[in-house]
Design an enzyme around this catalytic site. Structure first.
Site, PDB file in Angstrom:
ATOM      1  N   ASN A  23       0.727  -1.155   0.085  1.00 28.81           N
ATOM      2  CA  ASN A  23       0.048   0.146  -0.247  1.00 28.81           C
ATOM      3  C   ASN A  23       0.808   1.271   0.004  1.00 28.81           C
ATOM      4  O   ASN A  23       0.298   2.438  -0.328  1.00 28.81           O
ATOM      5  CB  ASN A  23      -0.981  -0.008   1.271  1.00 28.81           C
ATOM      6  CG  ASN A  23      -2.066  -0.981   1.111  1.00 28.81           C
ATOM      7  OD1 ASN A  23      -2.341  -1.538  -0.240  1.00 28.81           O
ATOM      8  ND2 ASN A  23      -2.662  -1.401   1.986  1.00 28.81           N
ATOM      9  N   ARG A  93      -7.870  -0.427  -6.149  1.00 32.07           N
ATOM     10  CA  ARG A  93      -8.451   0.732  -5.474  1.00 32.07           C
ATOM     11  C   ARG A  93      -7.474   2.132  -5.643  1.00 32.07           C
ATOM     12  O   ARG A  93      -7.785   3.011  -5.642  1.00 32.07           O
ATOM     13  CB  ARG A  93      -8.469   0.290  -4.075  1.00 32.07           C
ATOM     14  CG  ARG A  93      -9.179   1.396  -3.136  1.00 32.07           C
ATOM     15  CD  ARG A  93     -10.542   1.249  -3.165  1.00 32.07           C
ATOM     16  NE  ARG A  93     -11.097   2.561  -2.486  1.00 32.07           N
ATOM     17  CZ  ARG A  93     -12.343   2.940  -3.114  1.00 32.07           C
ATOM     18  NH1 ARG A  93     -12.948   2.319  -4.047  1.00 32.07           N
ATOM     19  NH2 ARG A  93     -12.704   3.962  -2.325  1.00 32.07           N
ATOM     20  N   ARG A 122     -17.030   1.993   0.332  1.00 31.65           N
ATOM     21  CA  ARG A 122     -15.789   2.520  -0.166  1.00 31.65           C
ATOM     22  C   ARG A 122     -15.857   3.664  -1.028  1.00 31.65           C
ATOM     23  O   ARG A 122     -15.559   3.887  -2.208  1.00 31.65           O
ATOM     24  CB  ARG A 122     -14.712   1.644  -0.839  1.00 31.65           C
ATOM     25  CG  ARG A 122     -14.686   0.434  -0.044  1.00 31.65           C
ATOM     26  CD  ARG A 122     -13.522  -0.526  -0.406  1.00 31.65           C
ATOM     27  NE  ARG A 122     -12.300  -0.146  -0.243  1.00 31.65           N
ATOM     28  CZ  ARG A 122     -11.222  -0.493  -0.399  1.00 31.65           C
ATOM     29  NH1 ARG A 122     -11.099  -1.859  -1.126  1.00 31.65           N
ATOM     30  NH2 ARG A 122      -9.984  -0.152  -0.099  1.00 31.65           N
ATOM     31  N   ILE A 124     -15.362   7.841  -2.376  1.00 32.91           N
ATOM     32  CA  ILE A 124     -14.460   8.711  -2.600  1.00 32.91           C
ATOM     33  C   ILE A 124     -14.493  10.197  -2.045  1.00 32.91           C
ATOM     34  O   ILE A 124     -13.735  11.003  -2.698  1.00 32.91           O
ATOM     35  CB  ILE A 124     -13.688   8.393  -3.949  1.00 32.91           C
ATOM     36  CG1 ILE A 124     -14.825   8.733  -4.834  1.00 32.91           C
ATOM     37  CG2 ILE A 124     -13.141   7.259  -3.969  1.00 32.91           C
ATOM     38  CD1 ILE A 124     -14.341   9.077  -6.287  1.00 32.91           C
TER      39      ILE A 124
END
Ligand code: EPZ
Length: 430
Positions: A23, A93, A122, A124
Site C-alpha cells: 500500500n 483501489r 468505499r 471517495i
C-alpha cells in the site's frame, strides 16, 4: 483458476523475509510521475496490484524499466495522455493515486473509478472534497473521475473521517500547489509517512506526517530520487498469525516492530509469546489460546487489514472473543467459509462473536478478498486434513510468493490450477 491446496496440522517454524509494503508502493510509484527526472524505487513487492499500477502508467506513456524484480526506474517525461482508462486499473483501489499525482503535476487528470476488494461501500467523497478545496473541478461520470484546475492553491482541509487514501491523495496534489495546505484529522498509517518521506526526498516540503496534522508548503517542482519502500506490516502480521494458528515458532524478518505493536499486543493477549528485535519479531504459538476482544481502528489502532487473520486465531481460543470491525462494513464475508472449517462465529452488524473451537477441519473454501483469502490459508495450515482455497487471485494481489514463503516454514501447500493437480497433491500427501 488457481487454488492453494494445503495439508494442515503442522506447526510452522523457521524464518521468513518480509517484502516492501504494497500500500506504500502503490502510492509511491504513482507519485514518481510528479517529476520529469528519473526516479528509482527499491523494495517494491512483486505483486499483482503493483504490476497493474505500473502497467497503467506505461499505458499513458510513462517509461518504466524493471531493473530487477523489486527495483524499478520510472521516468515520466514521455507521458502522452492524462486519461487513465487502462483495462485493469478499475480493479485496484489505488488507481485513485494517479489522480492526485497527475492533478498535482499537470493540473488535470481523468482516471477510471476505482474498484478494489469488496469490503464495503468505499466512497471517495473525501478525495473529491480535498481536490475541490485545492481549487480543482471534479466530475464523476461515465465511470471516470475527471479533475481539472487552472491553479491549485493550498488550503486548510479538515477530514471528516480518517482516510489513508484521501490523506495521501491530497498530500500529493498539495505538494505542487501554491502556498500552504494543512490536512487535519489526517491518517497516521506508516505508509502515509513513507509517501511523505518519498515526496520530501524529491524536494517536497511536508511536515507532520505520522501525526494527525500534516502541513505541506507547496513547491514549484520536484526532482528525481532513489527510494526504498518500507516493509509490509500486513504481510508481516499475516505470518505472525500463522505462527499463532499453527502453534509454531516463526521469526519474521525485515520488519519495523513499532508498526506491528497493535498486532503484537493482541497476540500476547491471546497467549502467544512475542519477542521483538531491531528489525524482526519472533512469535511463539501456544497450545492453549485465550479469548480476547479486538476493535479495528485507524493506526496506531488494530488494522482492519489484519482483522480476518486475527479472527482465525481467536476461533481456536478458549472462551468467547469479539471482533468489532469499525472501518469497513462488509469485511466478514469469509466467516461462512471459516464456519465450513468448523469455526463457531456469529456476526451481528459489525461485530463477530467468536466461540472458540478445538480445531479446524479441512474443507474447500474460496477467498472473498485479499486479507480474508490469506486468513483462510492460515486456517487451512492449522486444520486437520486437506483444505483447498479457491480464487487465490485475490491473495496474489498483495502477497508475493505466499506459498513459497510458507513452504520455507515447513508448510505443506501447493498452488494448483486444475482438479487433476489437486488430486495429485492429495495422493502425494496422503
Ligand atoms: C487503504 O484503503 C488500503 N488500501 C486498504 O488496504 C486498507 O484496508 C485501508 O486503507 C484502511 O487501512 C490501499 O492502500 C490501496 P480509507 P483506503 O480511505 O485508502 C471511509 C488491503 O487489504 N472513506 O482509509 O481506500 C471508508 O469507507 C486493503 O491491502 C470515506 O468515507 O481506505 C472507510 O470506512 C484493502 N470516504 C474509511 O474511510 C472517502 O472518500 C477508511 O478508508 C474515503 C474513505
Amino acid at each position: 483458476m488457481e487454488q492453494y491446496v494445503i495439508k494442515g496440522g503442522k506447526p510452522l517454524s523457521g524464518e521468513v523475509e518480509i517484502g516492501g509494503a504494497k500500500n506504500a508502493a502503490l502510492a509511491i510509484i504513482a507519485a514518481a510521475i510528479m517529476t520529469d527526472e528519473t526516479v528509482i524505487i527499491d523494495n517494491l513487492p512483486n505483486v499483482r496490484d503493483v504490476n497493474v499500477m505500473l502497467g497503467a502508467m506505461e499505458d499513458i506513456g510513462v517509461h518504466i524499466e524493471r531493473i530487477n524484480e523489486h527495483r524499478v526506474k520510472v521516468n515520466a517525461t514521455t507521458i502522452g495522455r492524462l486519461s487513465v482508462d487502462y483495462e485493469y486499473i478499475k480493479k485496484i483501489r489505488a488507481s485513485y493515486y494517479l489522480l492526485g499525482a497527475l492533478l498535482g503535476k499537470y493540473k488535470k487528470a481523468e482516471v477510471a473509478l476505482p474498484g478494489g476488494c469488496d469490503i464495503g461501500s468505499r466512497p471517495i467523497d473525501l478525495h473529491v472534497k480535498g481536490f475541490r478545496s485545492l481549487g480543482a473541478e471534479v466530475d464523476l461520470s461515465y465511470g471516470l473521475i475527471s479533475v481539472n484546475a487552472k491553479r491549485l492553491i493550498g488550503k486548510h482541509i479538515y477530514m471528516d473521517k480518517v482516510s489513508v487514501g484521501a490523506t495521501i491523495n491530497i498530500m500529493m496534489a498539495a505538494t505542487l500547489a501554491e502556498g500552504k495546505t494543512i490536512i487535519e484529522n489526517a491518517a497516521k498509517e506508516p505508509h502515509v509517512v513513507d509517501v511523505a518521506n518519498f515526496l520530501n526526498s524529491m524536494g517536497a516540503n511536508i511536515r507532520g506526517a505520522g501525526t494527525d496534522v500534516i502541513r505541506i508548503q507547496g513547491v514549484s517542482k520536484l526532482h528525481g530520487t532513489e527510494y526504498s519502500v518500507i516493509p509490509d506490516q500486513i504481510e508481516a502480521g499475516t505470518f505472525m498469525f500463522a505462527a499463532a494458528t499453527t502453534k509454531g515458532d516463526i521469526l519474521v524478518k525485515n520488519v519495523i516492530p513499532k508498526h506491528l505493536e497493535a498486532t503484537t499486543a493482541k497476540l500476547i493477549d491471546a497467549g502467544c509469546q512475542v519477542v521483538e528485535y531491531d528489525d524482526a519479531v519472533r512469535v511463539i504459538g501456544r497450545n492453549k489460546l485465550m479469548a480476547t476482544q479486538v476493535t479495528t481502528l485507524p493506526y496506531p489502532g488494530f488494522p482492519t487489514d489484519m482483522q480476518p487473520q486475527m479472527t482465525v486465531v481467536l476461533a481456536l481460543a478458549d472462551g468467547v472473543s469479539t471482533v468489532n470491525e469499525s472501518i469497513f462494513e462488509n469485511r466478514f464475508k469469509y466467516v461462512d467459509e471459516l464456519a465450513r472449517m468448523g469455526a463457531n462465529i456469529q456476526v451481528e452488524g459489525n461485530i463477530a462473536i467468536i466461540r472458540g473451537v478445538e480445531k479446524y477441519t479441512g474443507a474447500r473454501v474460496s477467498a472473498p478478498d485479499l486479507r480474508a483469502g490469506a486468513a483462510l490459508v492460515i486456517a487451512g495450515l492449522g486444520a486437520e486434513g486437506i483444505t483447498i482455497v479457491d480464487d487465490i487471485y485475490y491473495i496474489q494481489r498483495g502477497y508475493e510468493n505466499f506459498d513459497e514463503k510458507l513452504r520455507g516454514l515447513g508448510a505443506v501447500i501447493e498452488r494448483t490450477d486444475s482438479e487433476d493437480q489437486i488430486e495429485k497433491f492429495i495422493l502425494k500427501v496422503s
